[in-house]
Scaffold this active site. Sequence first.
Site, PDB file in Angstrom:
ATOM      1  N   SER A  94      -0.859   5.028  -0.836  1.00 53.42           N
ATOM      2  CA  SER A  94      -1.546   4.808   0.438  1.00 53.42           C
ATOM      3  C   SER A  94      -1.035   5.848   1.426  1.00 53.42           C
ATOM      4  CB  SER A  94      -1.263   3.395   0.973  1.00 53.42           C
ATOM      5  OG  SER A  94      -1.828   2.426   0.140  1.00 53.42           O
ATOM      6  N   LYS A 168      -8.735   1.908   2.343  1.00 50.59           N
ATOM      7  CA  LYS A 168      -7.467   1.208   2.128  1.00 50.59           C
ATOM      8  C   LYS A 168      -6.840   0.798   3.457  1.00 50.59           C
ATOM      9  CE  LYS A 168      -3.849  -0.585   0.285  1.00 50.59           C
ATOM     10  NZ  LYS A 168      -2.906   0.064  -0.622  1.00 50.59           N
ATOM     11  N   LYS A 236       3.785   0.943   7.899  1.00 52.60           N
ATOM     12  CA  LYS A 236       3.343   2.333   7.722  1.00 52.60           C
ATOM     13  C   LYS A 236       1.829   2.420   7.744  1.00 52.60           C
ATOM     14  CE  LYS A 236       2.313   3.729   3.862  1.00 52.60           C
ATOM     15  NZ  LYS A 236       2.097   4.070   2.442  1.00 52.60           N
TER      16      LYS A 236
END
Length: 295
Positions: A94, A168, A236
Amino acid sequence: MKIAFLGTGLMGAPMVRRLLGAGFEVTVWNRAPEKAQALAQDGAVVAMDPVQAVVGADVVFTMLSDGHAVADVIFAKGVAENLRSGAVVIDTSSIAPHMAREHAEALASRGIAHVDCPVSGGVVGAEAGTLALMAGGDSAVIAGLAPIFAALGRVTHVGPSGAGQVCKLANQQIVAVTIGAVAEAMMLVQAGGADRAKFRDAIRGGFAESRILELHGARMVERNFAPGGPSRLQLKDLNAVADLAEAANLTLPLTEAVREGFTQFVASGHGDTDHSGLLLHLERLNGAIPAEESK
């Protein structure tokens, strides 16, 4: 097809096992060698460095912590220059969408295809081969990888390079906000005198049903916050969502609220606590548990 898999941590290891179980030849590498070595008993070939892993590979998977780690392994450590023309890099990490597009362009200049293909479903989905794979890149390349993707889960071509990462981030946005909603509901239920476990059972099958309620709700009831999805990685992703929203001039108040919660939770020493552990942070804010239990 010969596959190299770079990054065999929580998600990477079960994905490798799925590929091996489907009959693919897989060479593995990980920064912590023992995590790669553990896959030897499943039939994987263990490489000592990423370049050794990718020599002769048709397809290279990366499952690394962030975009900088991916760039370091692919470009700084020499993977790109040791891949044959016509190979495909599938980045299931990711990372920021703009980094995915940059990686695609840099690899294309070497005749190497790139698919940004982050996944959702967690360790449970990786083990079961039921991951949701969001693929950005050339449709023909993605179609040609169908047998590989089939071993891992369900793939959807969502657009050009970078689109997989955008999807995502949206997925992680929904996950984080829903974790926050379930955690707050758990607190409300207990404060009102009901049983958390029975509440969760009662609303299963109704409009509030979700995988978050099923899996993360169970973690909250059992108070089992061993990492499946570490909170530092959730944060994150939420930070990347914030960057993308700012660039698009969007205001996302629900996302910002839960991002602030994860920021405080990680800062308090819970970076490696499962993201369902946001419940601990919310409980502490409300004085619902002793401070020492949430450390």
